[in-house]
Design a protein around this motif. Structure first.
Motif, PDB file in Angstrom:
ATOM      1  N   ASP A   1       0.838  -1.211   0.000  1.00 47.06           N
ATOM      2  CA  ASP A   1       0.000   0.000   0.000  1.00 47.06           C
ATOM      3  C   ASP A   1       0.869   1.256   0.000  1.00 47.06           C
ATOM      4  OD1 ASP A   1      -2.235  -1.616   0.072  1.00 47.06           O
ATOM      5  OD2 ASP A   1      -2.563  -1.395   2.231  1.00 47.06           O
ATOM      6  N   ALA A   2       2.009   1.197   0.692  1.00 48.05           N
ATOM      7  CA  ALA A   2       2.920   2.344   0.726  1.00 48.05           C
ATOM      8  C   ALA A   2       3.460   2.650  -0.663  1.00 48.05           C
ATOM      9  CB  ALA A   2       4.074   2.065   1.694  1.00 48.05           C
ATOM     10  N   PHE A   3       3.826   1.606  -1.426  1.00 39.52           N
ATOM     11  CA  PHE A   3       4.305   1.810  -2.795  1.00 39.52           C
ATOM     12  C   PHE A   3       3.186   2.346  -3.685  1.00 39.52           C
ATOM     13  CE2 PHE A   3       8.081  -0.579  -1.698  1.00 39.52           C
ATOM     14  CZ  PHE A   3       9.032  -0.038  -2.544  1.00 39.52           C
ATOM     15  N   GLN A   4       1.968   1.916  -3.426  1.00 37.92           N
ATOM     16  CA  GLN A   4       0.823   2.408  -4.195  1.00 37.92           C
ATOM     17  C   GLN A   4       0.681   3.921  -4.009  1.00 37.92           C
ATOM     18  OE1 GLN A   4      -1.431  -0.050  -5.650  1.00 37.92           O
ATOM     19  NE2 GLN A   4      -2.783   1.429  -6.613  1.00 37.92           N
ATOM     20  N   ILE A   5       0.789   4.381  -2.770  1.00 41.56           N
ATOM     21  CA  ILE A   5       0.683   5.812  -2.492  1.00 41.56           C
ATOM     22  C   ILE A   5       1.881   6.552  -3.080  1.00 41.56           C
ATOM     23  CG2 ILE A   5       0.585   7.570  -0.679  1.00 41.56           C
ATOM     24  CD1 ILE A   5      -0.734   5.447   1.120  1.00 41.56           C
ATOM     25  N   LEU A   6       3.066   5.957  -2.943  1.00 45.37           N
ATOM     26  CA  LEU A   6       4.285   6.591  -3.438  1.00 45.37           C
ATOM     27  C   LEU A   6       4.221   6.836  -4.940  1.00 45.37           C
ATOM     28  CD1 LEU A   6       7.122   7.555  -2.592  1.00 45.37           C
ATOM     29  CD2 LEU A   6       7.950   5.257  -3.096  1.00 45.37           C
ATOM     30  N   SER A   7       3.544   5.937  -5.661  1.00 48.18           N
ATOM     31  CA  SER A   7       3.435   6.077  -7.118  1.00 48.18           C
ATOM     32  C   SER A   7       2.242   6.923  -7.531  1.00 48.18           C
ATOM     33  CB  SER A   7       3.332   4.687  -7.766  1.00 48.18           C
ATOM     34  OG  SER A   7       4.537   3.975  -7.609  1.00 48.18           O
ATOM     35  N   SER A   8       1.421   7.339  -6.581  1.00 47.22           N
ATOM     36  CA  SER A   8       0.250   8.158  -6.879  1.00 47.22           C
ATOM     37  C   SER A   8       0.646   9.634  -6.923  1.00 47.22           C
ATOM     38  CB  SER A   8      -0.834   7.940  -5.823  1.00 47.22           C
ATOM     39  OG  SER A   8      -0.445   8.546  -4.597  1.00 47.22           O
TER      40      SER A   8
ATOM     41  N   GLN B   1       4.086  11.864  -5.690  1.00 40.73           N
ATOM     42  CA  GLN B   1       4.766  12.788  -6.583  1.00 40.73           C
ATOM     43  C   GLN B   1       4.845  14.187  -5.974  1.00 40.73           C
ATOM     44  OE1 GLN B   1       2.947  12.388 -10.544  1.00 40.73           O
ATOM     45  NE2 GLN B   1       2.567  10.242 -10.063  1.00 40.73           N
ATOM     46  N   LEU B   2       3.751  14.602  -5.307  1.00 40.20           N
ATOM     47  CA  LEU B   2       3.765  15.896  -4.630  1.00 40.20           C
ATOM     48  C   LEU B   2       4.826  15.927  -3.535  1.00 40.20           C
ATOM     49  CD1 LEU B   2      -0.079  16.588  -4.358  1.00 40.20           C
ATOM     50  CD2 LEU B   2       1.594  18.056  -5.519  1.00 40.20           C
ATOM     51  N   TYR B   3       4.956  14.810  -2.816  1.00 36.96           N
ATOM     52  CA  TYR B   3       5.968  14.741  -1.763  1.00 36.96           C
ATOM     53  C   TYR B   3       7.372  14.847  -2.364  1.00 36.96           C
ATOM     54  CZ  TYR B   3       8.592  13.204   2.304  1.00 36.96           C
ATOM     55  OH  TYR B   3       9.484  13.148   3.346  1.00 36.96           O
ATOM     56  N   ASP B   4       7.570  14.218  -3.518  1.00 37.33           N
ATOM     57  CA  ASP B   4       8.881  14.266  -4.170  1.00 37.33           C
ATOM     58  C   ASP B   4       9.213  15.680  -4.638  1.00 37.33           C
ATOM     59  OD1 ASP B   4      11.260  13.010  -5.087  1.00 37.33           O
ATOM     60  OD2 ASP B   4      10.482  13.067  -7.129  1.00 37.33           O
TER      61      ASP B   4
ATOM     62  N   MET C   1       5.062  19.388   2.010  1.00 34.98           N
ATOM     63  CA  MET C   1       4.142  18.256   2.138  1.00 34.98           C
ATOM     64  C   MET C   1       4.273  17.556   3.495  1.00 34.98           C
ATOM     65  SD  MET C   1       2.297  18.247  -0.529  1.00 34.98           S
ATOM     66  CE  MET C   1       1.474  16.663  -0.380  1.00 34.98           C
ATOM     67  N   SER C   2       5.440  17.688   4.137  1.00 37.24           N
ATOM     68  CA  SER C   2       5.606  17.050   5.445  1.00 37.24           C
ATOM     69  C   SER C   2       4.717  17.686   6.506  1.00 37.24           C
ATOM     70  CB  SER C   2       7.071  17.119   5.882  1.00 37.24           C
ATOM     71  OG  SER C   2       7.485  18.459   6.060  1.00 37.24           O
ATOM     72  N   PHE C   3       4.211  18.898   6.225  1.00 37.51           N
ATOM     73  CA  PHE C   3       3.318  19.578   7.167  1.00 37.51           C
ATOM     74  C   PHE C   3       1.851  19.495   6.763  1.00 37.51           C
ATOM     75  CE2 PHE C   3       7.401  21.740   7.829  1.00 37.51           C
ATOM     76  CZ  PHE C   3       7.504  21.660   9.211  1.00 37.51           C
ATOM     77  N   LEU C   4       1.586  19.059   5.527  1.00 37.91           N
ATOM     78  CA  LEU C   4       0.205  19.045   5.033  1.00 37.91           C
ATOM     79  C   LEU C   4      -0.420  17.666   5.218  1.00 37.91           C
ATOM     80  CD1 LEU C   4       0.595  21.061   1.698  1.00 37.91           C
ATOM     81  CD2 LEU C   4      -0.184  21.892   3.935  1.00 37.91           C
ATOM     82  N   PRO C   5      -1.733  17.622   5.468  1.00 39.78           N
ATOM     83  CA  PRO C   5      -2.413  16.325   5.584  1.00 39.78           C
ATOM     84  C   PRO C   5      -2.576  15.667   4.222  1.00 39.78           C
ATOM     85  CG  PRO C   5      -4.009  18.115   5.711  1.00 39.78           C
ATOM     86  CD  PRO C   5      -2.652  18.756   5.675  1.00 39.78           C
ATOM     87  N   GLY C   6      -2.784  14.356   4.224  1.00 38.85           N
ATOM     88  CA  GLY C   6      -2.999  13.632   2.972  1.00 38.85           C
ATOM     89  C   GLY C   6      -2.476  12.216   3.079  1.00 38.85           C
TER      90      GLY C   6
ATOM     91  N   HIS D   1      -0.085  10.813   1.668  1.00 37.07           N
ATOM     92  CA  HIS D   1       1.370  10.704   1.661  1.00 37.07           C
ATOM     93  C   HIS D   1       1.942  10.555   3.067  1.00 37.07           C
ATOM     94  CE1 HIS D   1       0.473  14.935   2.354  1.00 37.07           C
ATOM     95  NE2 HIS D   1       1.676  15.061   2.895  1.00 37.07           N
ATOM     96  N   ARG D   2       1.232  11.053   4.060  1.00 39.38           N
ATOM     97  CA  ARG D   2       1.708  10.964   5.438  1.00 39.38           C
ATOM     98  C   ARG D   2       1.660   9.522   5.954  1.00 39.38           C
ATOM     99  NH1 ARG D   2       2.145  15.993   7.975  1.00 39.38           N
ATOM    100  NH2 ARG D   2       2.030  14.995  10.019  1.00 39.38           N
ATOM    101  N   ASN D   3       0.907   8.669   5.242  1.00 40.72           N
ATOM    102  CA  ASN D   3       0.791   7.273   5.665  1.00 40.72           C
ATOM    103  C   ASN D   3       1.932   6.395   5.143  1.00 40.72           C
ATOM    104  OD1 ASN D   3      -1.658   7.789   6.972  1.00 40.72           O
ATOM    105  ND2 ASN D   3      -2.844   7.436   5.102  1.00 40.72           N
ATOM    106  N   ILE D   4       2.704   6.893   4.172  1.00 39.53           N
ATOM    107  CA  ILE D   4       3.736   6.060   3.546  1.00 39.53           C
ATOM    108  C   ILE D   4       4.679   5.489   4.601  1.00 39.53           C
ATOM    109  CG2 ILE D   4       5.708   6.043   1.981  1.00 39.53           C
ATOM    110  CD1 ILE D   4       4.291   8.161   0.298  1.00 39.53           C
ATOM    111  N   PHE D   5       5.199   6.353   5.452  1.00 35.68           N
ATOM    112  CA  PHE D   5       6.199   5.911   6.424  1.00 35.68           C
ATOM    113  C   PHE D   5       5.558   5.074   7.533  1.00 35.68           C
ATOM    114  CE2 PHE D   5       7.529   9.932   4.526  1.00 35.68           C
ATOM    115  CZ  PHE D   5       8.700   9.525   3.911  1.00 35.68           C
ATOM    116  N   THR D   6       4.320   5.422   7.892  1.00 38.88           N
ATOM    117  CA  THR D   6       3.601   4.643   8.908  1.00 38.88           C
ATOM    118  C   THR D   6       3.353   3.222   8.418  1.00 38.88           C
ATOM    119  OG1 THR D   6       2.499   6.656   9.688  1.00 38.88           O
ATOM    120  CG2 THR D   6       1.534   4.550  10.341  1.00 38.88           C
TER     121      THR D   6
END
Length: 502
Positions: free
Chosen positions: A207-214, A218-221, A227-232, A234-239
């Motif tokens: 699921d983390a790779f799925q989000i990473l490729s969404s 891309q916004l996080y990249d 993006m580290s301060f915004l909700p969404g 992408h914040r779940n990738i590391f969790t």
């Protein structure tokens, strides 16, 4: 004019002059770098790329500006390299110029510049040399590794048979099967497909790779700080990846408690033994630390598992989409190894159709289409363009795998890309799914054997059928950026009857 107004005017003029100088310096440097679309402040070329999607957007820009062009990923200039010839120059023809790992915000946050793939210089060289030698010692690229791969293939067969030909979505099972090969080498363990906790950990990683490729990834990249301060999502990738990291660390602690230096069981043991040896070299900085061990194991495990499982999954979908391929493969399997003998890696020489199929599946599935960025180790001139030290250089692997000068129908699945006119296996130098050069995939030989044996064993035992008409089966990736994610279609695994059976 008051004194305050005078000071304000001077300060504004000074600030404007500084901004002007910065802008002039930027224009000067940009004029010497490879061509590309003009970037906006902070946004870079985000607007040009987001309208088409990151991967097609980069390819579109490269077609406009050439095989070596500059794109701004947020505020970071990135030299995008496309086509086999230019990518080959980066990987193998330029020495160590492009050997450093480029900036990847997601990986930097996850690995913290530790481990095998995300370090540079002497630290990377020592870790790479040690890992190559250690993995070879445990059978990487050798015949002895076939047995654990075949054992895992038999577990897959039994699992698919237990389904009694009921439709089944195999993604998590394939991830577990692929993970077990690496778990055996790295950690000396194996996980059962009925281990709910482990399957949940693998699903979260997927699921983390799925989000990473969404678009969120891309916004996080593009804008990691914002993006580290915004909700969404992408914040779940590391969790989502934390449970897998914890499992790796748990295994390392267990190895520390049970280590026998005279009898290393796996990669972790060998690393811990090397750590003890390095402790005697007082005052010498060493990369052999627990943090580098954890990052290296996590990196190899995560990347190897995801890429192999994704390739096998796409392969199953392709075989359902093109059932005529299965008929030809059955004929070759039955002629060369029969329906009962175990296949071996050496059978590849006598099974050109299966060998070609595996290569074309890898080429067409294109699991990591953008590869991973490199960085220049000094200011250089490349193809007449100036590239400053530390600039990200992105060799787009997908453009080598789909280079029209090396593949007749690059956008279509065509097994003839790897067969000559006599039906013999045909190598293609543009086949670069593992990258190339000193930073090529460390597990390339393992993946090659694993894919061949996994596909051969499954097709020796099963016919793969779709629940819908093959013409209506859409096998396009659900996400396509960092990774091409295979769609979740159910498959019916129909047992093949033995020759002469009722």
């Amino acid at each position: 004019m008051t004194e305050f107004q005078s000071i304000t005017t001077i300060l504004l003029g000074l600030v404007s002059f500084i901004i002007f100088l910065i802008y002039v310096k930027f224009l000067w440097r940009k004029s010497k770098m490879p061509p590309g679309p003009f970037p906006l402040p902070i946004l870079g070329n985000f607007l040009q790329l987001c309208s088409d999607g990151l991967l097609p957007g980069l390819i579109k820009i490269s077609k406009m500006y050439g095989p070596i062009c500059t794109v701004y990923i947020g505020s970071r200039p990135t030299v995008v390299v496309t086509g086999y010839q230019a990518i080959k120059e980066v990987f193998t023809d330029s020495g160590d110029t492009f050997l450093n790992r480029g900036s990847v915000p997601f990986s930097e946050c996850l690995f913290k510049f530790q481990g095998l793939s995300f370090t540079n210089g002497d630290t990377w060289r020592q870790l790479r040399q040690f890992s190559v030698q250690t993995l070879k010692g445990f059978g990487m690229g050798k015949k002895s590794l076939e047995d654990p791969i075949l054992e895992e293939a038999h577990h897959i067969v039994e699992h698919f048979r237990s389904l009694n030909e009921e439709p089944f979505e195999p993604s998590t099972t394939l991830i577990c099967a692929s993970s077990n090969i690496l778990a055996n080498i790295l950690m000396g363990t194996r996980y059962d497909y009925n281990n709910k906790k482990w399957m949940e950990i693998l699903q979260k990683s997927s699921d983390a790779f799925q989000i990473l490729s969404s678009i969120w990834g891309q916004l996080y990249d593009f804008f990691p700080t914002i993006m580290s301060f915004l909700p969404g999502p992408h914040r779940n990738i590391f969790t989502l990846l934390e449970p897998l990291q914890d499992e790796m660390m748990k295994s390392i602690r267990l190895h520390q408690d049970t280590l026998d230096p005279a009898c290393p069981r796996d990669y972790i043991d060998c690393f811990l033994i090397r750590m003890r040896q390095e402790e005697n070299n007082a005052g010498v900085k060493t990369p052999f630390t627990v943090s580098n061990l954890q990052a290296s194991v996590f990196d190899m495990f995560l990347g190897g598992t995801e890429s192999t499982a994704g390739t096998v999954h796409f392969g199953y979908l392709i075989l359902m989409k093109h059932p005529e391929l299965q008929d030809k493969l059955y004929k070759e399997i039955d002629q060369v190894i029969g329906q009962t003998r175990e296949p071996r890696a050496e059978d590849r020489r006598r099974m050109p159709y299966m060998n070609a199929l595996v290569h074309e599946i890898q080429r067409y599935s294109d699991i990591f289409p953008m590869g991973f960025p490199r960085a220049t180790d000094r200011d250089i001139t490349f193809h007449g363009y100036y590239i400053p030290k530390g600039t990200n250089v992105l060799p787009m692997l997908t453009t080598a795998l789909r280079d029209p000068t090396h593949f007749e129908t690059p956008g279509e699945f065509n097994i003839k890309h790897f067969l000559d006119e006599n039906g013999k296996f045909l190598k293609n130098k543009a086949f670069l799914p593992f990258a190339a050069g000193k930073r090529a995939c460390i597990a390339e030989s393992l993946v090659r054997i694993q894919l061949f044996l996994f596909f051969t064993v499954i097709l020796q035992k099963f016919t793969l059928k779709s629940v819908v008409d093959p013409k209506d089966l859409d096998i396009s990736p659900t996400e396509s950026a960092t990774e091409n994610i295979p769609p979740a279609h159910k498959i019916i695994f129909v047992s093949r009857r033995l020759e002469g059976g009722a």
